[in-house]
Design a protein around this motif. Sequence first.
Motif, PDB file in Angstrom:
ATOM      1  N   PRO A   1      50.125  26.369  -0.313  1.00  0.00           N
ATOM      2  CA  PRO A   1      48.912  25.816  -0.941  1.00  0.00           C
ATOM      3  C   PRO A   1      47.701  25.821  -0.014  1.00  0.00           C
ATOM      4  O   PRO A   1      46.586  26.136  -0.442  1.00  0.00           O
TER       5      PRO A   1
ATOM      6  N   TYR B   1      43.025  35.486  -8.603  1.00  0.00           N
ATOM      7  CA  TYR B   1      42.022  34.420  -8.603  1.00  0.00           C
ATOM      8  C   TYR B   1      40.651  35.102  -8.443  1.00  0.00           C
ATOM      9  O   TYR B   1      40.256  35.487  -7.338  1.00  0.00           O
TER      10      TYR B   1
ATOM     11  N   LEU C   1      44.137  27.288 -10.412  1.00  0.00           N
ATOM     12  CA  LEU C   1      44.895  28.092 -11.371  1.00  0.00           C
ATOM     13  C   LEU C   1      44.406  29.537 -11.348  1.00  0.00           C
ATOM     14  O   LEU C   1      43.206  29.795 -11.255  1.00  0.00           O
TER      15      LEU C   1
ATOM     16  N   ASP D   1      49.342  36.886  -9.099  1.00  0.00           N
ATOM     17  CA  ASP D   1      48.398  35.919  -9.630  1.00  0.00           C
ATOM     18  C   ASP D   1      47.019  36.272  -9.058  1.00  0.00           C
ATOM     19  O   ASP D   1      46.850  36.352  -7.832  1.00  0.00           O
TER      20      ASP D   1
ATOM     21  N   ASP E   1      53.523  26.078   3.607  1.00  0.00           N
ATOM     22  CA  ASP E   1      52.097  25.755   3.615  1.00  0.00           C
ATOM     23  C   ASP E   1      51.305  26.701   2.725  1.00  0.00           C
ATOM     24  O   ASP E   1      50.104  26.873   2.894  1.00  0.00           O
TER      25      ASP E   1
ATOM     26  N   ARG F   1      53.993  36.960  -6.169  1.00  0.00           N
ATOM     27  CA  ARG F   1      54.974  35.899  -6.423  1.00  0.00           C
ATOM     28  C   ARG F   1      56.205  36.506  -7.100  1.00  0.00           C
ATOM     29  O   ARG F   1      56.124  37.569  -7.740  1.00  0.00           O
TER      30      ARG F   1
ATOM     31  N   PRO G   1      56.689  29.583 -10.315  1.00  0.00           N
ATOM     32  CA  PRO G   1      55.416  28.956 -10.667  1.00  0.00           C
ATOM     33  C   PRO G   1      54.302  29.447  -9.754  1.00  0.00           C
ATOM     34  O   PRO G   1      54.556  29.948  -8.653  1.00  0.00           O
ATOM     35  N   ALA G   2      53.078  29.303 -10.200  1.00  0.00           N
ATOM     36  CA  ALA G   2      51.933  29.613  -9.347  1.00  0.00           C
ATOM     37  C   ALA G   2      51.903  28.641  -8.178  1.00  0.00           C
ATOM     38  O   ALA G   2      52.438  27.531  -8.248  1.00  0.00           O
ATOM     39  N   ILE G   3      51.296  29.062  -7.092  1.00  0.00           N
ATOM     40  CA  ILE G   3      51.144  28.177  -5.942  1.00  0.00           C
ATOM     41  C   ILE G   3      50.305  26.968  -6.347  1.00  0.00           C
ATOM     42  O   ILE G   3      49.333  27.089  -7.104  1.00  0.00           O
ATOM     43  N   GLU G   4      50.680  25.814  -5.853  1.00  0.00           N
ATOM     44  CA  GLU G   4      49.965  24.584  -6.174  1.00  0.00           C
ATOM     45  C   GLU G   4      48.509  24.678  -5.755  1.00  0.00           C
ATOM     46  O   GLU G   4      48.182  25.141  -4.667  1.00  0.00           O
ATOM     47  N   GLY G   5      47.637  24.259  -6.640  1.00  0.00           N
ATOM     48  CA  GLY G   5      46.207  24.308  -6.342  1.00  0.00           C
ATOM     49  C   GLY G   5      45.443  24.897  -7.505  1.00  0.00           C
ATOM     50  O   GLY G   5      45.742  24.618  -8.666  1.00  0.00           O
TER      51      GLY G   5
END
Length: 264
Positions: free
Chosen positions: A213, A257, A242, A255, A211, A231, A236-240
């Motif tokens: 995302p 944000y 960028l 990553d 869970d 990560r 890959p980055a977590i879905e959602g």
Amino acid sequence: MSEPLSANAIGVTWLQDAYAPAAESLARQLGLPCDQADSTTCSLWLQVGEQGLSLQASGPDAPGAVRVDFVEGAMAHRRQFGGGAGQMVAKAVGLRGAIRPSVLDATAGLGRDAFVLAALGCQVTLIERQPVIAALLDDGLQRARAAGGEVAEIAARMQLIHADAIEAMGAWQGQIPQVVHLDPMFPHREKSALVKKEMRLFRPLAGDDLDAPALLAAALQLASHRVAVKRPRKAPAIEGALPSAQLNGQSSRYDIYGKKKLEA
């Protein structure tokens, strides 16, 4: 989150007879069976003893016990020689100069990153949803506060919440954290025996954070200034949303944000 270990595969035991009442009390609190240490009825045992609480797998090939220790060992070494504000986790949450943001570590685990940030002067709230891991972390924090001195001062800047992070962030009532730190469970590939031991014990308990995302979305909704997500370096980055920036290390990365610039 993947399917965790069933509750009846986990038990509470004691390492010395004097700790049997404490073990029984903890078992009632967690809703787990309590038995003598030589029992083979459970796959994992929470052990209560003179050195605090530890988690031990049963069986002939089981790794050694894991406990949360902020006073001695690896965390004491990291506190003294780990690189201070130059550590990747410190950079990821935005420490620089006099800036010490308030941090919510929403995937606390054993509390190592949270302890590093608290040692550097941040007020850190920790959330851990797995009750056995939360019990280990709570025990480690209590022993750190009882130790006195610098370690107790650091632990005083750490507050533990046992809850589901997504639900807790969605219904947040306290002071809004400037930064939310996330380290969702992922398959570690490091070669060290310590990492292997912990993953062998914790993955059956906690599973993978499928869970992630939703966890990221809740963190972005709550944090006032930024979200920092640890990560694997090549994952890959977590879905959602960028990330606005990345911070790369040898085996992992962050990553970032960004929402607002952190200021002292």
